[in-house]
Design a protein around this motif. Structure first.
Motif, PDB file in Angstrom:
ATOM      1  N   GLU A  54       1.081  -0.959  -0.508  1.00 52.63           N
ATOM      2  CA  GLU A  54      -0.072  -0.398  -0.287  1.00 52.63           C
ATOM      3  C   GLU A  54       0.971   1.207   0.169  1.00 52.63           C
ATOM      4  OE1 GLU A  54      -2.790   2.109  -0.557  1.00 52.63           O
ATOM      5  OE2 GLU A  54      -3.026   0.315  -1.119  1.00 52.63           O
ATOM      6  N   ARG A  57       2.337   2.028  -3.527  1.00 51.16           N
ATOM      7  CA  ARG A  57       0.944   2.536  -4.487  1.00 51.16           C
ATOM      8  C   ARG A  57       1.048   4.299  -3.891  1.00 51.16           C
ATOM      9  NH1 ARG A  57      -0.765  -3.577  -3.863  1.00 51.16           N
ATOM     10  NH2 ARG A  57      -2.205  -2.729  -2.056  1.00 51.16           N
ATOM     11  N   ARG A  58       1.193   4.260  -3.035  1.00 53.12           N
ATOM     12  CA  ARG A  58       0.375   5.569  -2.149  1.00 53.12           C
ATOM     13  C   ARG A  58       1.947   6.753  -3.326  1.00 53.12           C
ATOM     14  NH1 ARG A  58      -0.946   3.702   2.527  1.00 53.12           N
ATOM     15  NH2 ARG A  58       1.215   4.433   3.655  1.00 53.12           N
ATOM     16  N   ARG A  62       1.997   9.221  -6.820  1.00 57.20           N
ATOM     17  CA  ARG A  62       2.317  10.727  -6.343  1.00 57.20           C
ATOM     18  C   ARG A  62       3.507  10.921  -7.959  1.00 57.20           C
ATOM     19  NH1 ARG A  62       2.293   9.951  -0.698  1.00 57.20           N
ATOM     20  NH2 ARG A  62       4.560   9.245  -0.599  1.00 57.20           N
TER      21      ARG A  62
END
Length: 79
Positions: A54, A57-58, A62
């Protein structure tokens, strides 16, 4: 610790107790190492892996390519 195969067969339970305490046991046949009993490493932590995925992915959400498109970069690599 080194143990011959015959002794390993006869002392398996005691050898596993040693391994549980962190000792690595090398099993030999006619003096030649053929196998190793080692303590089990840390088990797979699914929740930790999911948190890491996760986070990636974050971080990827960006990231930018400065106006470039992935398809253009792939196409450029094919020429």
């Amino acid at each position: 610790m080194e143990v011959a195969t015959f002794d390993a067969k006869n002392r398996l339970s005691a050898l596993l107790d040693e391994v549980a305490r962190g000792v690595e046991v090398t099993i030999t046949r006619r003096g030649v190492p053929i196998a190793k009993l080692v303590p089990v490493g840390p088990t797979f932590d699914r929740e930790k892996a999911q948190r890491a995925a996760e986070g990636l992915r974050r971080a990827g959400a960006r990231a930018t390519l400065g106006g470039l498109r992935i398809k253009d970069l792939v196409d450029e690599g094919r020429s």
